[in-house]
Design an enzyme around this catalytic site. Sequence first.
Site, short mmCIF file in Angstrom:
data_model
loop_
_atom_site.label_atom_id
_atom_site.label_comp_id
_atom_site.label_asym_id
_atom_site.label_seq_id
_atom_site.Cartn_x
_atom_site.Cartn_y
_atom_site.Cartn_z
N LYS A 167 6.30 -1.71 9.81
CA LYS A 167 5.29 -2.36 8.97
C LYS A 167 4.00 -2.53 9.76
CE LYS A 167 7.24 -6.90 10.12
NZ LYS A 167 8.06 -8.01 9.66
N ASP A 204 13.23 -10.98 8.25
CA ASP A 204 12.15 -10.82 9.23
C ASP A 204 12.58 -11.50 10.51
OD1 ASP A 204 9.78 -9.52 7.83
OD2 ASP A 204 10.20 -11.15 6.44
N HIS A 217 -1.20 -13.17 2.75
CA HIS A 217 -0.41 -14.14 2.01
C HIS A 217 -1.30 -15.01 1.12
CE1 HIS A 217 2.27 -13.20 5.41
NE2 HIS A 217 3.25 -13.47 4.57
N ASP A 268 5.19 -4.69 0.57
CA ASP A 268 5.23 -6.06 1.07
C ASP A 268 5.47 -6.95 -0.15
OD1 ASP A 268 5.12 -8.24 2.75
OD2 ASP A 268 3.20 -7.71 3.66
#
Length: 340
Positions: free
Chosen positions: A172, A66, A185, A255
């Site tokens: 994304k 990332d 998350h 993800d």
Amino acid sequence: MSDAKAWIAAPLGLEPSREERAFFSGERPWGFILFARNIDGPSQLGELVEMLKELGGRDTTPIFIDQEGGRIQRLRPPLAPQRPAAKAIGTVYAEDREAGTRLAFLHGRLLAADLMRYGINADCIPCLDVPVEGAHDIIGDRALSTDPQTVAVLGRAMASGAMAGGVLPVMKHMPGHGRGRSDSHKELPMVSATRRELASRDFTPFAELSDLPCAMTAHILFTDIDDKRCATLSPIVVNEVIRTEIGFDGLLMTDDISMKALTGPFSDRAQAAVDAGCDVVLHCNGDMDEMRAVVRGVPLLDGASRRRAVDAEAWIVAPKDEIELAELTEEYDRLMTVPA
């Protein structure tokens, strides 16, 4: 790639342990992903990337990271220059469309150069999410704009820059994370917007860029589409929205399935994602017990998923252009200051 399995793994430390090497050799992930915990210095990073490619069995084994710029940047100075967050590119575009579009291309191209220096060949950019007022700031300045068409134009340019540098881009978070009011998350965001509302805004950049080779799902529950399963685990979202309405036929990776948005045994999570239509399952935290469970839930890459993986890897090549890094950096810095 004939024996690659439908998952992406993350080593725990600065080099694969003996246990990890044996495990990865036997369970053959399609690719690997790196985080700050895996990075110490230039020679160490280059050696780690080479080890992972050897474990993957081919030079084009995807090594993801990332590296967006702003707060989402795993390689930081002195390993790579600090790049601005995507929002800064959108700000330039609002003042000067030509300059902003060129800047987006240069952003992708320079990120590719930053990564390829160490052999890293896949970047999880562009972020095509379109934030709305009141959304959680997990996207925030990672978004190129709050206007879907602007996001599409700049996302296209950024992806083109990455591919010109021989790096596989991953758009994304499909079909859109911009309305989430919590951080996936930590918990599962729920979005109540109608499918028509989503189609007119959130899906737009992904539909405009549906020819790109790779995308990552959103762990978002779209209650008007599937009120029981989040996008990553929903056959309705994957088949009706992503594959049909958006028209994406590239490789679809999840993800991170270790995020708190998902619950239940890891083998069940992985199998549910594959059953929903995802091609590859991403697992990021390096926990060996979790990885052992993940591989029980994923098949060998085969059929349409294998075709998509082969097509995605075809973008991992030597850079398509000859660049003078100093000249492009000077142009990039100049364009970044276009707004008064």
